[in-house]
Design an enzyme around this catalytic site. Structure first.
Site, short mmCIF file in Angstrom:
data_model
loop_
_atom_site.label_atom_id
_atom_site.label_comp_id
_atom_site.label_asym_id
_atom_site.label_seq_id
_atom_site.Cartn_x
_atom_site.Cartn_y
_atom_site.Cartn_z
N HIS A 92 10.76 -23.15 10.51
CA HIS A 92 9.73 -23.76 11.34
C HIS A 92 8.33 -23.65 10.76
CE1 HIS A 92 12.16 -23.64 15.37
NE2 HIS A 92 12.84 -24.19 14.38
N ASN A 93 8.04 -22.56 10.06
CA ASN A 93 6.66 -22.29 9.65
C ASN A 93 6.43 -22.39 8.14
OD1 ASN A 93 7.34 -19.88 11.97
ND2 ASN A 93 5.79 -21.41 12.46
N CYS A 111 3.22 -3.24 4.11
CA CYS A 111 2.39 -2.10 4.52
C CYS A 111 3.07 -1.45 5.71
CB CYS A 111 0.94 -2.51 4.78
SG CYS A 111 0.68 -3.61 6.18
N GLY A 132 -2.07 -5.52 8.50
CA GLY A 132 -3.22 -5.58 7.59
C GLY A 132 -2.97 -6.53 6.43
N ASP A 174 0.87 -1.18 0.00
CA ASP A 174 0.00 0.00 0.00
C ASP A 174 0.91 1.23 0.00
OD1 ASP A 174 0.93 0.25 2.58
OD2 ASP A 174 -1.04 0.18 3.55
N THR A 214 2.57 -1.52 9.15
CA THR A 214 2.90 -2.42 10.26
C THR A 214 3.11 -3.87 9.81
OG1 THR A 214 0.56 -2.90 10.57
CG2 THR A 214 1.49 -1.10 11.90
N GLY A 215 2.67 -4.18 8.62
CA GLY A 215 2.66 -5.57 8.15
C GLY A 215 1.38 -6.30 8.53
N HIS A 247 7.94 -30.02 12.21
CA HIS A 247 7.24 -28.81 11.78
C HIS A 247 6.21 -29.10 10.69
CE1 HIS A 247 9.89 -26.63 14.34
NE2 HIS A 247 10.94 -27.14 13.73
C1 RB5 Z 1 -1.72 2.81 6.49
O1 RB5 Z 1 -1.70 4.03 7.13
C2 RB5 Z 1 -1.54 1.66 7.48
O2 RB5 Z 1 -2.65 1.55 8.30
C3 RB5 Z 1 -1.27 0.36 6.75
O3 RB5 Z 1 -0.15 0.51 5.94
C4 RB5 Z 1 -0.98 -0.85 7.60
O4 RB5 Z 1 -0.07 -0.55 8.61
C5 RB5 Z 1 -2.15 -1.59 8.09
O5 RB5 Z 1 -2.04 -2.67 8.68
#
Ligand code: RB5
Length: 149
Positions: free
Chosen positions: A101-102, A68, A73, A11, A70-71, A136
């Site tokens: 492992h995964n 994204c 979403g 994103d 935080t990774g 695993h």
């Molecule tokens: C976008 O602002 C942010 O929410 C998205 O990139 C992500 O972190 C969502 O999990």
């Protein structure tokens, strides 16, 4: 033998890092499929997670990369697809463990919490680490069994 095709999606929060990792993958000889986003304009992570995860679900791609802020979403959306194991990874040790492992088949990077340099190291470690199998294997099969119920 033709190069492995790796779909990559991000994103707006992951756009700049995607451009960097796309170049890294190309320099390593992979055939990169960039599903977008193609600019830093605000967008929705699920629009990229689903098409990328779909390719892994169907076996069209063996592995893929999503990015994204935080990774989280991206991982939530990708992990709704059967056979997809999307791992949020923020250092090389977790990159290796997610493979060993995964048997993670989607690498998810939190662009707002890892540097470009760290991300390149994470990507290379993740691509080069095999699945350990053994005990695993059984654990991964149990994830799939739950999905089928
Ligand atoms: C976008 O602002 C942010 O929410 C998205 O990139 C992500 O972190 C969502 O999990």
């Amino acid at each position: 033998m033709s190069a492995e095709r790796i779909p990559i999606g991000a994103d707006h929060a992951g756009f700049a890092l995607k451009e960097k990792l796309k170049a890294t993958l190309e320099s390593l000889g992979y055939d990169v499929e960039d599903v977008g986003t193609h600019s830093p304009a605000s967008t929705d992570y699920a629009d990229y997670a689903h098409p990328v995860a779909q390719e892994v679900e169907t076996g069209e791609a063996k592995r893929a990369v999503l990015i994204c802020g935080t990774g989280l979403g991206m991982a939530y959306a990708a992990n709704r697809h059967p056979h997809v194991r999307a791992a949020v990874v923020w250092n090389t040790e977790i990159a290796a463990l997610s493979r060993l492992h995964n048997d993670a088949n989607v690498l998810v990077l939190p662009a707002r919490f890892v540097s470009e340099e760290e991300s390149v190291d994470i990507l290379k470690t993740w691509l080069d680490t095999p699945f350990e199998g053994g005990r695993h294997e059984r654990r991964i099969e149990k994830i799939e069994r739950e999905e089928e119920q």
